[in-house]
Write a protein that holds these residues in place. Sequence first.
Motif, PDB file in Angstrom:
ATOM      1  N   THR A  22       0.907  -1.272  -0.050  1.00  0.00           N
ATOM      2  CA  THR A  22      -0.094   0.156   0.030  1.00  0.00           C
ATOM      3  C   THR A  22       0.819   1.208   0.036  1.00  0.00           C
ATOM      4  OG1 THR A  22      -1.517  -1.016   1.249  1.00  0.00           O
ATOM      5  CG2 THR A  22      -1.622   1.258   1.159  1.00  0.00           C
ATOM      6  N   GLN A  23       0.658   2.191  -0.711  1.00  0.00           N
ATOM      7  CA  GLN A  23       1.523   3.381  -0.992  1.00  0.00           C
ATOM      8  C   GLN A  23       0.358   4.665  -1.011  1.00  0.00           C
ATOM      9  OE1 GLN A  23       3.876   4.012  -4.590  1.00  0.00           O
ATOM     10  NE2 GLN A  23       2.548   2.208  -5.435  1.00  0.00           N
ATOM     11  N   THR A  24       0.865   5.731  -0.171  1.00  0.00           N
ATOM     12  CA  THR A  24       0.365   6.967  -0.363  1.00  0.00           C
ATOM     13  C   THR A  24       0.844   7.655  -1.437  1.00  0.00           C
ATOM     14  OG1 THR A  24      -0.088   6.800   2.020  1.00  0.00           O
ATOM     15  CG2 THR A  24      -0.339   9.137   1.093  1.00  0.00           C
ATOM     16  N   CYS A  25      -0.096   8.396  -2.276  1.00  0.00           N
ATOM     17  CA  CYS A  25       0.073   9.357  -3.617  1.00  0.00           C
ATOM     18  C   CYS A  25      -0.984  10.336  -3.486  1.00  0.00           C
ATOM     19  CB  CYS A  25       0.282   8.364  -4.790  1.00  0.00           C
ATOM     20  SG  CYS A  25      -1.345   7.627  -4.750  1.00  0.00           S
ATOM     21  N   LYS A  26      -0.612  11.434  -4.399  1.00  0.00           N
ATOM     22  CA  LYS A  26      -1.729  12.670  -4.714  1.00  0.00           C
ATOM     23  C   LYS A  26      -2.393  12.399  -5.790  1.00  0.00           C
ATOM     24  CE  LYS A  26       0.015  15.631  -1.834  1.00  0.00           C
ATOM     25  NZ  LYS A  26      -0.862  16.084  -0.540  1.00  0.00           N
ATOM     26  N   LEU A  27      -3.919  12.548  -5.319  1.00  0.00           N
ATOM     27  CA  LEU A  27      -5.009  12.550  -6.282  1.00  0.00           C
ATOM     28  C   LEU A  27      -4.891  13.888  -7.220  1.00  0.00           C
ATOM     29  CD1 LEU A  27      -7.443  11.136  -7.734  1.00  0.00           C
ATOM     30  CD2 LEU A  27      -8.912  12.424  -6.010  1.00  0.00           C
ATOM     31  N   VAL A  28      -4.585  13.893  -8.347  1.00  0.00           N
ATOM     32  CA  VAL A  28      -4.617  15.066  -9.379  1.00  0.00           C
ATOM     33  C   VAL A  28      -6.049  15.346  -9.908  1.00  0.00           C
ATOM     34  CG1 VAL A  28      -3.778  16.060 -11.379  1.00  0.00           C
ATOM     35  CG2 VAL A  28      -2.231  14.563 -10.243  1.00  0.00           C
ATOM     36  N   LEU A  49      -6.239  10.299 -12.108  1.00  0.00           N
ATOM     37  CA  LEU A  49      -4.839  10.694 -12.522  1.00  0.00           C
ATOM     38  C   LEU A  49      -4.292  10.419 -10.958  1.00  0.00           C
ATOM     39  CD1 LEU A  49      -2.868  11.122 -14.325  1.00  0.00           C
ATOM     40  CD2 LEU A  49      -3.257  13.529 -14.109  1.00  0.00           C
ATOM     41  N   LEU A  50      -3.279   9.861 -10.813  1.00  0.00           N
ATOM     42  CA  LEU A  50      -2.612  10.078  -9.593  1.00  0.00           C
ATOM     43  C   LEU A  50      -0.799  10.367  -9.852  1.00  0.00           C
ATOM     44  CD1 LEU A  50      -3.619   6.524  -7.963  1.00  0.00           C
ATOM     45  CD2 LEU A  50      -4.661   8.937  -7.539  1.00  0.00           C
ATOM     46  N   ARG A  51      -0.284  11.264  -8.767  1.00  0.00           N
ATOM     47  CA  ARG A  51       0.907  11.676  -8.834  1.00  0.00           C
ATOM     48  C   ARG A  51       1.823  11.087  -7.614  1.00  0.00           C
ATOM     49  NH1 ARG A  51       0.538  17.135  -8.834  1.00  0.00           N
ATOM     50  NH2 ARG A  51       0.411  16.931 -11.121  1.00  0.00           N
ATOM     51  N   PHE A  52       2.877  10.065  -8.103  1.00  0.00           N
ATOM     52  CA  PHE A  52       3.884   9.655  -7.089  1.00  0.00           C
ATOM     53  C   PHE A  52       4.869  10.655  -6.779  1.00  0.00           C
ATOM     54  CE2 PHE A  52       0.937   6.605  -9.247  1.00  0.00           C
ATOM     55  CZ  PHE A  52       0.456   5.539  -8.302  1.00  0.00           C
ATOM     56  N   GLU A  53       5.517  10.223  -5.587  1.00  0.00           N
ATOM     57  CA  GLU A  53       6.959  10.986  -5.426  1.00  0.00           C
ATOM     58  C   GLU A  53       8.205  10.591  -6.510  1.00  0.00           C
ATOM     59  OE1 GLU A  53       8.172  10.641  -1.484  1.00  0.00           O
ATOM     60  OE2 GLU A  53       6.145  11.183  -0.578  1.00  0.00           O
ATOM     61  N   THR A  54       8.133   9.545  -6.805  1.00  0.00           N
ATOM     62  CA  THR A  54       9.035   9.291  -7.855  1.00  0.00           C
ATOM     63  C   THR A  54       8.151   8.374  -8.960  1.00  0.00           C
ATOM     64  OG1 THR A  54       9.388   6.729  -6.785  1.00  0.00           O
ATOM     65  CG2 THR A  54      10.990   8.692  -6.097  1.00  0.00           C
ATOM     66  N   ALA A  55       8.900   8.037 -10.049  1.00  0.00           N
ATOM     67  CA  ALA A  55       8.232   7.360 -11.381  1.00  0.00           C
ATOM     68  C   ALA A  55       7.629   6.079 -10.633  1.00  0.00           C
ATOM     69  CB  ALA A  55       9.306   7.076 -12.459  1.00  0.00           C
ATOM     70  N   TRP A  56       6.427   6.108 -11.409  1.00  0.00           N
ATOM     71  CA  TRP A  56       5.593   4.555 -10.857  1.00  0.00           C
ATOM     72  C   TRP A  56       6.131   3.374 -11.619  1.00  0.00           C
ATOM     73  CZ3 TRP A  56       1.943   1.029 -12.418  1.00  0.00           C
ATOM     74  CH2 TRP A  56       1.172   0.572 -11.262  1.00  0.00           C
ATOM     75  N   THR A  57       6.326   2.326 -10.786  1.00  0.00           N
ATOM     76  CA  THR A  57       7.122   1.117 -11.306  1.00  0.00           C
ATOM     77  C   THR A  57       6.261  -0.272 -11.000  1.00  0.00           C
ATOM     78  OG1 THR A  57       8.680   0.953  -9.411  1.00  0.00           O
ATOM     79  CG2 THR A  57       9.449   2.100 -11.237  1.00  0.00           C
TER      80      THR A  57
END
Length: 123
Positions: free
Chosen positions: A28-34, A42-50
């Motif tokens: 489970t990871q936390t990210c930003k909803l755009v 559309l989600l934004r992650f701290e680093t490139a999503w892998t």
Amino acid sequence: MTDLTNEKRHFHRIFYNADVTLSSESETQTCKLVDISLKGCLLRFETAWTGNLEGLYTLNLQLSDDVSISMQVTVAHIVDNEAGFKCEHIDIDSISQLRRLVELNIGDSDILERDLQALTTLN
């Protein structure tokens, strides 16, 4: 992958800056909803999503202490640290909350009804 031009014609996205959790079977990871719509987000992650491109994920957006939106999503596209996800399943309580959120943000019930109609006619 999804044709984003076609998707934008059918669904109005609303910009909603919030923290969300994205869960798979293993993490489970936390990210930003755009932004979010009746058909995805559309989600934004701290680093490139892998993450796994073929995986099924659970998105959870907590609107208040007792109101949340949860949907099962798959990857639609990835650009750097942003990833678009397509809604594969959403329960009735979550779709009701999402509908209300979209309606409040677009301010036009006719547009919302067109989005809902488009949702029911897609395969």
